[in-house]
Design a protein around this motif. Structure first.
Motif, PDB file in Angstrom:
ATOM      1  N   ASP A 190       0.826  -1.211   0.000  1.00 27.09           N
ATOM      2  CA  ASP A 190       0.000   0.000   0.000  1.00 27.09           C
ATOM      3  C   ASP A 190       0.860   1.261   0.000  1.00 27.09           C
ATOM      4  OD1 ASP A 190      -2.246  -1.581   0.029  1.00 27.09           O
ATOM      5  OD2 ASP A 190      -2.565  -1.424   2.192  1.00 27.09           O
ATOM      6  N   ALA A 191       1.932   1.253   0.779  1.00 28.09           N
ATOM      7  CA  ALA A 191       2.782   2.434   0.876  1.00 28.09           C
ATOM      8  C   ALA A 191       3.526   2.697  -0.432  1.00 28.09           C
ATOM      9  CB  ALA A 191       3.779   2.274   2.024  1.00 28.09           C
ATOM     10  N   ALA A 192       3.985   1.632  -1.102  1.00 27.73           N
ATOM     11  CA  ALA A 192       4.681   1.804  -2.377  1.00 27.73           C
ATOM     12  C   ALA A 192       3.736   2.346  -3.441  1.00 27.73           C
ATOM     13  CB  ALA A 192       5.286   0.474  -2.829  1.00 27.73           C
ATOM     14  N   LEU A 193       2.522   1.828  -3.489  1.00 29.46           N
ATOM     15  CA  LEU A 193       1.542   2.346  -4.444  1.00 29.46           C
ATOM     16  C   LEU A 193       1.255   3.826  -4.202  1.00 29.46           C
ATOM     17  CD1 LEU A 193      -1.054  -0.575  -4.599  1.00 29.46           C
ATOM     18  CD2 LEU A 193       0.496   0.132  -6.424  1.00 29.46           C
ATOM     19  N   GLU A 194       1.170   4.191  -2.952  1.00 33.15           N
ATOM     20  CA  GLU A 194       0.852   5.584  -2.632  1.00 33.15           C
ATOM     21  C   GLU A 194       2.009   6.515  -2.979  1.00 33.15           C
ATOM     22  OE1 GLU A 194      -1.517   8.378  -2.092  1.00 33.15           O
ATOM     23  OE2 GLU A 194      -2.291   6.455  -1.365  1.00 33.15           O
ATOM     24  N   LEU A 235       2.775  -0.991 -15.601  1.00 27.73           N
ATOM     25  CA  LEU A 235       1.576  -0.239 -15.969  1.00 27.73           C
ATOM     26  C   LEU A 235       0.334  -1.118 -15.901  1.00 27.73           C
ATOM     27  CD1 LEU A 235       2.746   1.861 -19.054  1.00 27.73           C
ATOM     28  CD2 LEU A 235       2.320   2.677 -16.724  1.00 27.73           C
ATOM     29  N   GLU A 236       0.479  -2.367 -16.335  1.00 28.82           N
ATOM     30  CA  GLU A 236      -0.656  -3.279 -16.322  1.00 28.82           C
ATOM     31  C   GLU A 236      -1.145  -3.539 -14.900  1.00 28.82           C
ATOM     32  OE1 GLU A 236      -0.744  -7.553 -18.246  1.00 28.82           O
ATOM     33  OE2 GLU A 236      -1.112  -5.934 -19.661  1.00 28.82           O
ATOM     34  N   ILE A 237      -0.224  -3.688 -13.979  1.00 25.10           N
ATOM     35  CA  ILE A 237      -0.595  -3.922 -12.583  1.00 25.10           C
ATOM     36  C   ILE A 237      -1.219  -2.675 -11.985  1.00 25.10           C
ATOM     37  CG2 ILE A 237       0.239  -4.710 -10.351  1.00 25.10           C
ATOM     38  CD1 ILE A 237       0.471  -6.708 -12.761  1.00 25.10           C
ATOM     39  N   LEU A 238      -0.655  -1.509 -12.295  1.00 24.17           N
ATOM     40  CA  LEU A 238      -1.225  -0.265 -11.781  1.00 24.17           C
ATOM     41  C   LEU A 238      -2.661  -0.080 -12.255  1.00 24.17           C
ATOM     42  CD1 LEU A 238       1.765   2.229 -12.135  1.00 24.17           C
ATOM     43  CD2 LEU A 238       0.820   1.282 -10.013  1.00 24.17           C
ATOM     44  N   PHE A 290      -1.504   6.724  -5.542  1.00 22.03           N
ATOM     45  CA  PHE A 290      -2.687   5.871  -5.649  1.00 22.03           C
ATOM     46  C   PHE A 290      -3.971   6.604  -5.253  1.00 22.03           C
ATOM     47  CE2 PHE A 290      -5.554   2.550  -4.032  1.00 22.03           C
ATOM     48  CZ  PHE A 290      -5.568   1.682  -5.110  1.00 22.03           C
ATOM     49  N   THR A 291      -3.974   7.279  -4.126  1.00 23.36           N
ATOM     50  CA  THR A 291      -5.189   7.943  -3.652  1.00 23.36           C
ATOM     51  C   THR A 291      -5.645   9.020  -4.618  1.00 23.36           C
ATOM     52  OG1 THR A 291      -4.632   7.503  -1.337  1.00 23.36           O
ATOM     53  CG2 THR A 291      -6.196   9.287  -1.764  1.00 23.36           C
TER      54      THR A 291
END
Length: 553
Positions: free
Chosen positions: A156-160, A236-239, A165-166
């Motif tokens: 979660d932290a890496a995505l943010e 990109l596909e995962i995002l 992400f938010t």
């Protein structure tokens, strides 16, 4: 839209509101009177083909559907016994509620959906994680050892931090196209050439943890399960998957997902141009689609000849090809001039992922029995590093047999069982599960015939779904945007449109098939000189403004 609106599959590469376009009272558009009744070939009766054919019929055109095997494509709901409700979802089986264009049709047919029994969700009841010979039982993430919470926090932290992400999801919720494109386009430039594993290995969040953390994340993951079969894919596909909530809030379709494309085949819409009331795709075809396509060739401007496997040839002013891209090079003899060399490169370089499932029907949902010694369910939704990888349980209600997906595996794990017949696959799966549940006699509960599929071994598919590699963004952009701007193409390349989840930016999700099917509808509409309502512009009307970023050559 309000900031508390739900996340939907709105872009991010092309943020067009397909759900709004579908439900607008003005409809998708109109064609000139002289075009009404004109035939359009639709190759493939999967979800993309059925959406395209159904909506073209509503516009007053005459879709002619070609299908090599059966209506549904990779929405394949196989009954264990003819006429009985117990089915194995050999293709798509879990559908994120964010798939609003797909659920437009689910709702139209009055089909019921219920939460899919994914790991650590209330729908699964309980989950067993068996990794490295250690077996863990849990109902929520908090029941697992601390290392799993560390993995979840790092993800979660890496995505943010890396992807914002938010803010991306806020732009999707409010359908703020400017903010979404600004943020997403920056990610495209940064991550097109980089893999999912690169994202994990180079992130500060995972970099401060051990290799064991990344290994467990690959085996178990979060949401739908393990991620390691996607490690080589473009980040990109995962995002796209996570930012549009494809990996969460998933549902199954009661009675089987194949009901949706079959519903499109048999449904007689109320609002239809040209055709009399009661017209359906089935009635236009006298009940059955035409045979699979063997050849496509160009005879001249607005003249494309389609020949089926029995040699029957017909000429059409427009063709929609929804089969998987590789088939245009292998199963179907296509004139090379139908597409540019750049497009052929994109079609041929599309990379498909392998996938295998094996199901059995059992006498009852015995896994819900409680072990008197432990107080736990005797079996649970299971994630493991063993051959089965993922095992899912489906309760069909009281007094009905139940269904177990013994194994759902991808890539190299799917290839391990490719040579084996279904009986051997069942044996291998039971052997693996016996090591996790040594006191459960699964075999004694099995009834009827087992069912299995390896999509890479299906000659009309050659794989389960696309898995874009780093550097494939340009290929995807060529394929996805092919429906738009055909007036600028040479005559030899005009009038053929491609669709399907492998054409979309969201492979493996049925929403991609629906959206590209609708793109093809707009393309055909435009090809016949039709137009959309000013109050309800279509995807091609706004593509120049909202389309994917051009990152150059």
């Amino acid at each position: 839209m309000a900031a508390d609106a739900p996340v939907t599959i709105f872009g991010p590469d092309f943020p067009f509101a397909y759900d709004d376009w579908l439900r607008h009272p003005a409809g998708l558009g109109t064609v000139p009177d002289e075009a009404l009744g004109s035939e359009v070939a639709v190759i493939g009766a999967g979800m993309a083909g059925m959406v395209a054919a159904y909506e073209l019929m509503k516009l007053g055109l005459k879709p002619v559907v070609y299908e090599a095997e059966r209506i549904g494509g990779r929405l394949r709901s196989e009954p264990f016994a003819p006429g009985e409700p117990e089915i194995a979802e050999l293709g798509g089986m879990r559908f994120p509620i964010s798939s609003r264009a797909f659920f437009h049709y689910v709702d139209m047919f009055g089909l019921n959906a219920q939460p899919f029994p994914n790991p650590l969700t209330p729908a699964s009841g309980s989950t067993v994680i068996d990794i490295g010979g250690e077996t863990l039982y849990a109902r929520t993430l908090d029941d697992l050892p601390e290392i799993y919470r560390e993995i979840a926090h790092a993800w979660d932290a890496a995505l943010e931090r890396i992807a914002g992400f938010t803010e991306l999801q806020d732009a999707i919720r409010t359908r703020d196209t400017a903010a979404l494109k600004d943020r997403w386009n920056k990610l495209v430039r940064e991550w097109d050439d980089r893999s999912f594993y690169d994202f994990l290995a180079t992130s500060d969040e995972f970099g401060s943890l051990s290799y064991r953390h990344r290994e467990l994340f690959g085996q178990v993951g979060f949401g739908t399960g393990g991620w390691d079969s996607d490690f080589a894919n473009s980040m990109l596909e995962i995002l796209r998957v996570v930012v549009t909530n494809c990996d969460s809030d998933q549902f199954l379709i009661e009675g089987g997902s194949e009901q949706v494309p079959r519903g499109l085949w048999s449904h007689a819409p109320e609002n239809i141009a040209h055709w009399p009331a009661g017209t359906s795709l089935a009635s236009l075809h006298r009940g059955v689609p035409r045979a699979g396509v063997a050849r496509i060739r160009r005879l001249g401007a607005d003249r494309i000849e389609v020949t089926d496997r029995w040699g029957d040839a017909h000429v059409y002013p427009a063709v929609v090809a929804t089969c998987q891209a590789w088939l245009l090079s292998t199963e179907i003899d296509c004139d090379e001039s139908l597409f540019s060399q750049d497009m052929w490169m994109a079609l041929d370089r599309t990379r498909y992922m392998q996938s295998s499932k094996t199901f059995v029907m059992v006498d009852r949902p015995f896994w819900k029995d409680v072990d008197p010694d432990t107080g736990r369910d005797v079996m649970s939704m299971t994630l493991t590093d063993r051959l089965t990888r993922g095992t899912y349980f489906f309760d069909n209600g009281p007094d009905r047999p139940a269904v177990i997906c013994l194994t759902y595996s991808w890539m190299s794990d799917a290839l391990k069982v490719l040579p084996h017949p279904v009986e051997r696959r069942v044996e291998l799966a039971l052997s693996a599960l016996r090591k996790i549940y040594p006191n459960v006699d699964i075999e004694s509960h099995i009834v009827g015939r087992p069912l299995t599929v390896s999509w890479e071994d299906e000659p009309h598919f050659l794989g389960a779904f696309k898995g874009a590699l780093p550097g494939h963004y340009r290929y995807n952009t060529r394929m996805y945007g092919h429906f738009h701007g055909q007036e600028r193409l040479p005559d030899a390349e005009r009038g053929i449109f491609i669709a399907g989840d492998d054409v979309s930016f969201m492979p493996a999700w049925v929403e991609g098939a629906v959206q590209t099917g609708l793109n093809a509808v707009w393309g055909v509409l435009s090809h016949f000189g039709g137009r959309t309502s000013p109050d309800n512009p279509g995807p091609g009307d706004v593509y120049a403004r909202l389309g994917p970023i051009d990152i150059g050559e």
